[in-house]
Every structure is written in structure tokens, then in C-alpha cells.
Design a protein around this motif. Structure first.
Motif, short mmCIF file in Angstrom:
data_model
loop_
_atom_site.label_atom_id
_atom_site.label_comp_id
_atom_site.label_asym_id
_atom_site.label_seq_id
_atom_site.Cartn_x
_atom_site.Cartn_y
_atom_site.Cartn_z
N LEU A 1 -6.75 56.42 3.48
CA LEU A 1 -6.94 55.73 2.20
C LEU A 1 -5.87 56.14 1.19
CD1 LEU A 1 -8.71 53.97 0.33
CD2 LEU A 1 -10.00 56.02 -0.20
N ALA A 2 -5.70 57.44 0.99
CA ALA A 2 -4.80 57.94 -0.06
C ALA A 2 -3.32 57.67 0.24
CB ALA A 2 -5.03 59.43 -0.28
N LEU A 3 -2.88 57.82 1.49
CA LEU A 3 -1.46 57.63 1.81
C LEU A 3 -0.99 56.20 1.52
CD1 LEU A 3 -1.09 59.83 5.01
CD2 LEU A 3 -0.12 60.26 2.75
N PRO A 4 -1.66 55.17 2.02
CA PRO A 4 -1.19 53.80 1.74
C PRO A 4 -1.24 53.43 0.25
CG PRO A 4 -2.82 53.76 3.50
CD PRO A 4 -2.78 55.14 2.95
N LEU A 5 -2.15 54.03 -0.50
CA LEU A 5 -2.26 53.74 -1.93
C LEU A 5 -1.27 54.54 -2.77
CD1 LEU A 5 -6.13 53.54 -2.32
CD2 LEU A 5 -4.50 51.65 -2.32
N GLY A 6 -0.53 55.45 -2.12
CA GLY A 6 0.44 56.27 -2.84
C GLY A 6 -0.19 57.39 -3.64
N LEU A 7 -1.43 57.75 -3.31
CA LEU A 7 -2.13 58.81 -4.03
C LEU A 7 -1.85 60.18 -3.43
CD1 LEU A 7 -5.53 57.00 -4.46
CD2 LEU A 7 -3.68 57.19 -6.13
N ALA A 8 -1.27 60.22 -2.24
CA ALA A 8 -0.90 61.46 -1.58
C ALA A 8 0.36 61.18 -0.77
CB ALA A 8 -2.02 61.93 -0.66
N ARG A 9 1.09 62.21 -0.45
CA ARG A 9 2.29 62.02 0.37
C ARG A 9 2.53 63.26 1.20
NH1 ARG A 9 6.59 64.83 -1.41
NH2 ARG A 9 6.47 65.69 -3.50
N GLN A 10 3.28 63.09 2.27
CA GLN A 10 3.68 64.21 3.10
C GLN A 10 5.04 64.69 2.60
OE1 GLN A 10 1.75 65.49 5.47
NE2 GLN A 10 0.21 63.96 5.09
N PRO A 11 5.19 65.97 2.29
CA PRO A 11 6.48 66.46 1.81
C PRO A 11 7.54 66.41 2.90
CG PRO A 11 4.98 68.28 2.18
CD PRO A 11 4.19 67.02 2.37
N ARG A 12 8.78 66.08 2.52
CA ARG A 12 9.87 66.04 3.48
C ARG A 12 10.26 67.45 3.93
NH1 ARG A 12 12.51 61.41 4.14
NH2 ARG A 12 14.50 62.38 4.62
#
Length: 68
Positions: A28-39
Motif C-alpha cells: 500500500l505505502a510504496l505505490p502511494l509514495g508514502l514509503a521508499r526503499q533507500p538506494r
């Protein structure tokens, strides 16, 4: 409002607050841009258990390459 799928049907549930507790790779959060994986830094964990290894102590070891 929460929209969920059940038995091939959409189910709408009224909600004043929705908490998505589905973990670090949230669907849910990743596609909505509410969370991300750090590079960076990228981290890996590998574990194993061994028995009967000679010369070992109760301390652990960590080996890090230069510049890492």
C-alpha cells in the motif's frame, strides 16, 4: 473508505482511519509514495550455525572491505 477484494468481489468498508501494518515492503505505502526503499546503504544479512569448529571463541567477527 477501505476497498478490499473478497471472493472476486469488491468490498467497501467505511473507515475514519486506516492503518496499513503490512511491513517494510508495504503493498500500500510504496505505490502511494508514502514509503521508499533507500538506494544506499544496501545491507545484507547472512546467517549460519556450525558445530565442532576448532579455535572459535564466544566473540563474533565482522569483516568490512576498504571504502565500504
Amino acid at each position: 473508505m477501505v476497498l478490499a477484494g473478497r471472493d472476486g468481489q469488491d468490498l467497501r468498508v467505511p473507515a475514519a482511519l486506516v492503518i496499513g501494518a503490512d511491513g517494510r515492503r508495504s503493498r500500500l505505502a510504496l505505490p502511494l509514495g508514502l514509503a521508499r526503499q533507500p538506494r544506499r546503504p544496501r545491507r545484507w544479512a547472512i546467517g549460519a550455525y556450525f558445530n565442532g569448529v576448532a579455535g572459535m571463541s564466544s566473540f563474533g567477527e565482522m569483516h568490512v572491505r576498504r571504502g565500504r
